[in-house]
Write a protein that holds these residues in place. Structure first.
Motif, PDB file in Angstrom:
ATOM      1  N   UNK A  47       8.354 -67.117 -18.993  1.00  0.00           N
ATOM      2  CA  UNK A  47       7.616 -66.666 -17.711  1.00  0.00           C
ATOM      3  C   UNK A  47       6.281 -66.535 -18.143  1.00  0.00           C
ATOM      4  N   UNK A  48       5.318 -67.212 -17.150  1.00  0.00           N
ATOM      5  CA  UNK A  48       3.704 -66.830 -17.352  1.00  0.00           C
ATOM      6  C   UNK A  48       3.398 -66.385 -15.932  1.00  0.00           C
ATOM      7  N   UNK A  49       2.764 -65.359 -15.655  1.00  0.00           N
ATOM      8  CA  UNK A  49       2.023 -64.808 -14.673  1.00  0.00           C
ATOM      9  C   UNK A  49       0.807 -65.422 -14.590  1.00  0.00           C
ATOM     10  N   UNK A  50      -0.034 -66.029 -13.429  1.00  0.00           N
ATOM     11  CA  UNK A  50      -1.129 -66.642 -13.576  1.00  0.00           C
ATOM     12  C   UNK A  50      -1.782 -66.255 -12.228  1.00  0.00           C
ATOM     13  N   UNK A  51      -2.999 -66.299 -12.421  1.00  0.00           N
ATOM     14  CA  UNK A  51      -4.123 -66.207 -10.873  1.00  0.00           C
ATOM     15  C   UNK A  51      -5.106 -67.108 -11.058  1.00  0.00           C
ATOM     16  N   UNK A  52      -5.986 -66.991 -10.233  1.00  0.00           N
ATOM     17  CA  UNK A  52      -7.265 -68.002 -10.247  1.00  0.00           C
ATOM     18  C   UNK A  52      -8.013 -67.585 -11.640  1.00  0.00           C
ATOM     19  N   UNK A  53      -7.718 -66.620 -12.414  1.00  0.00           N
ATOM     20  CA  UNK A  53      -8.762 -66.298 -13.244  1.00  0.00           C
ATOM     21  C   UNK A  53      -8.173 -66.492 -14.738  1.00  0.00           C
ATOM     22  N   UNK A  58       2.914 -61.665  -7.370  1.00  0.00           N
ATOM     23  CA  UNK A  58       3.811 -61.235  -6.477  1.00  0.00           C
ATOM     24  C   UNK A  58       5.270 -61.982  -6.273  1.00  0.00           C
ATOM     25  N   UNK A  59       5.412 -63.039  -7.013  1.00  0.00           N
ATOM     26  CA  UNK A  59       6.573 -63.913  -7.163  1.00  0.00           C
ATOM     27  C   UNK A  59       7.680 -62.946  -7.518  1.00  0.00           C
ATOM     28  N   UNK A  60       9.088 -63.166  -6.564  1.00  0.00           N
ATOM     29  CA  UNK A  60      10.124 -62.377  -7.233  1.00  0.00           C
ATOM     30  C   UNK A  60      10.792 -62.907  -8.439  1.00  0.00           C
ATOM     31  N   UNK A  61      10.269 -62.562  -9.771  1.00  0.00           N
ATOM     32  CA  UNK A  61      10.741 -63.257 -11.035  1.00  0.00           C
ATOM     33  C   UNK A  61      12.264 -62.979 -11.248  1.00  0.00           C
TER      34      UNK A  61
END
Length: 119
Positions: free
Chosen positions: A66-72, A54-57
């Protein structure tokens, strides 16, 4: 390491032994209030931002990774061009990285380790 008093979020070794700095940002306000990140560029071969989906890249500099990350997990979306460190700086940084990693591993194996030996 970077200027005294500054600390990167994540320092890692890439697949070819490059030093990667990864700066984690949780929101637009977090990014906009950070004025120190440019001081990290001279201490790594590749610089990345790690953010959630959800970050405004569009706020992030296009020349950085750029790395997109979440809890998993996480995925590298954009690989930045390498900016090679000077050999002398690389040697010092890799030695500090290795020493810090070895101390952390030893602390996990020996929780009673004296504080002066911890990272």
């Amino acid at each position: 390491m970077p200027t005294r008093g500054l600390r990167v979020d994540v320092l890692g070794l890439g697949p070819k032994g490059e030093l990667w700095v990864i700066e984690c940002k949780s929101s637009r306000a977090d990014f906009q209030s950070d004025s120190k990140w440019q001081g990290y560029l001279e201490w790594c071969d590749r610089y990345f931002w790690a953010v959630d989906i959800d970050f405004p890249t569009e706020l992030l500099p296009a020349e950085s990774g750029l790395i997109i990350a979440d809890s998993y997990g996480a995925e590298i979306i954009r690989m930045p061009d390498a900016q090679k460190l000077a050999p002398a700086r690389r040697k010092v940084m890799v030695q500090k990285f290795a020493t810090h990693a070895a101390r952390r591993l030893q602390a996990l194996r020996d929780p009673g380790l004296p504080p002066e030996l911890l990272p």
